[in-house]
Design a protein around this motif. Sequence first.
Motif, mmCIF file in Angstrom:
data_model
loop_
_atom_site.group_PDB
_atom_site.id
_atom_site.type_symbol
_atom_site.label_atom_id
_atom_site.label_comp_id
_atom_site.label_asym_id
_atom_site.label_seq_id
_atom_site.Cartn_x
_atom_site.Cartn_y
_atom_site.Cartn_z
ATOM 1 N N ARG A 13 -5.334 -13.448 33.947
ATOM 2 C CA ARG A 13 -5.348 -12.054 34.027
ATOM 3 C C ARG A 13 -6.298 -11.568 35.062
ATOM 4 N NH1 ARG A 13 -2.834 -9.513 29.566
ATOM 5 N NH2 ARG A 13 -2.632 -10.886 27.867
ATOM 6 N N ALA A 94 -10.892 -16.929 34.226
ATOM 7 C CA ALA A 94 -10.356 -15.787 33.141
ATOM 8 C C ALA A 94 -9.498 -16.320 32.101
ATOM 9 C CB ALA A 94 -9.601 -14.522 34.272
ATOM 10 N N GLU A 98 -10.425 -16.031 28.236
ATOM 11 C CA GLU A 98 -9.605 -15.676 27.094
ATOM 12 C C GLU A 98 -9.321 -16.450 26.210
ATOM 13 O OE1 GLU A 98 -6.676 -13.047 29.065
ATOM 14 O OE2 GLU A 98 -5.143 -14.048 27.675
ATOM 15 N N TRP A 101 -12.274 -17.068 23.635
ATOM 16 C CA TRP A 101 -12.475 -16.012 22.593
ATOM 17 C C TRP A 101 -11.238 -15.796 21.859
ATOM 18 C CZ3 TRP A 101 -17.269 -15.086 21.353
ATOM 19 C CH2 TRP A 101 -18.348 -15.304 22.306
ATOM 20 N N ALA A 102 -10.289 -15.977 22.073
ATOM 21 C CA ALA A 102 -8.982 -15.999 21.150
ATOM 22 C C ALA A 102 -9.197 -16.743 20.220
ATOM 23 C CB ALA A 102 -7.748 -16.011 22.228
ATOM 24 N N LEU A 113 -8.810 -11.068 19.156
ATOM 25 C CA LEU A 113 -9.100 -10.562 20.669
ATOM 26 C C LEU A 113 -8.139 -9.837 21.255
ATOM 27 C CD1 LEU A 113 -11.105 -11.186 23.336
ATOM 28 C CD2 LEU A 113 -9.247 -12.635 23.714
ATOM 29 N N ALA A 115 -6.655 -7.806 24.819
ATOM 30 C CA ALA A 115 -6.481 -8.217 26.036
ATOM 31 C C ALA A 115 -7.650 -7.439 27.000
ATOM 32 C CB ALA A 115 -5.202 -8.328 26.604
ATOM 33 N N THR A 116 -8.326 -8.214 27.901
ATOM 34 C CA THR A 116 -8.984 -7.591 28.946
ATOM 35 C C THR A 116 -8.598 -8.140 30.213
ATOM 36 O OG1 THR A 116 -10.899 -7.089 29.829
ATOM 37 C CG2 THR A 116 -10.677 -9.211 28.861
ATOM 38 N N GLN A 117 -8.829 -7.572 31.440
ATOM 39 C CA GLN A 117 -8.416 -8.033 32.851
ATOM 40 C C GLN A 117 -9.540 -7.803 33.628
ATOM 41 O OE1 GLN A 117 -5.207 -5.643 34.422
ATOM 42 N NE2 GLN A 117 -6.308 -3.855 33.842
ATOM 43 N N PHE A 179 -17.397 -10.700 30.320
ATOM 44 C CA PHE A 179 -16.367 -10.861 28.982
ATOM 45 C C PHE A 179 -17.026 -10.685 27.817
ATOM 46 C CE2 PHE A 179 -13.038 -12.433 26.528
ATOM 47 C CZ PHE A 179 -11.868 -12.346 27.231
ATOM 48 N N HIS A 182 -16.967 -7.449 26.823
ATOM 49 C CA HIS A 182 -15.724 -6.861 26.192
ATOM 50 C C HIS A 182 -15.697 -7.307 24.451
ATOM 51 C CE1 HIS A 182 -11.543 -6.512 25.646
ATOM 52 N NE2 HIS A 182 -11.331 -7.704 25.505
#
Length: 301
Positions: A13, A94, A98, A101-102, A113, A115-117, A179, A182
């Motif tokens: 992302r 990225a 993700e 951390w997911a 988690l 979503a971030t981008q 991140f 986040h």
Amino acid sequence: MRFNPKADISGGRVKDVRGGGGGGGMGNLPIGGITGGGIGTTIVVIIIFVIMQFAGGGSGAGSSGPAETTDRYEQCQTGADANESADCARVAVALSLEGYWAKVLPQQTGKQLQATQIITFTGGTTTGCGSASADVGPFYCPTDMTIYLDTTFFEDVLEGQLGGQGGDFVEPYVLAHEFGHHIQNLLGTMGRVRTQSGPTSDSVRLELQADCYAGMWTRGATGTTDQSGVQIFESIDEGDITEALDSAKAVGDDRIQKQGGGDVNKEQWTHGSSEERMRWFTTGYNATSIKQCDTFATDNL
Ligand SMILES: [Zn+2]
């Protein structure tokens, strides 16, 4: 650092935008607690900055209309692409962050988690936290849960002004730190920040914890996979860890104050010293639980 050429990184992302603000520069970015002039200002913001509050009511955007997404990352499809280009490496990192951390966040905290981008820009852009100009180093905006960066930061500031040694693992460290913010946002840690500067301030604790989370990901990154279960990284080696540590050192508050030609004034610290930043990255790297990154629970920063 080497990516697995066979990995599918198309799900990373990351997007790049042009236009859409930048007219106001940093003035519109309500960055609390930033002190000092010249290099100090640029830097504290840096890396690593988290925007804790933002002015309510309107984003203060420039007049150039909504940002448009460019095709900068269209060619980033595989790990082979990531080995060839820094842009594609960003997409792969990225995806790895993700994936890591997911898995780890629910396992260790019971939280999912979200979503971030990552949004890259040149010159300036509008964010959920106000307008960002190129002067602003990488930062995480909790309002829109997005990491923003102008990629000229790495050469111009981190290696240029701050004298970091550089290397291909510098940016993964920075992205992993952002991140980490986040993760803090999702865990409610950001809401605990009351004191904005000083050697044991909440701000310093927050930043050191983000470094610790960056260390956790660095250790776990080689275990992350794409959607088909193919490993994203082929290797992360000693040299990469050295580069991450050197970057953490370069962005220490004491180092920045010295580089700016001033005295070291702990009361103005917002991110922690070079030694602390390196140590907390290492703590995260060696951690078996996210609890070991609890910088709010110790007096030994
Ligand atoms: Zn930060």
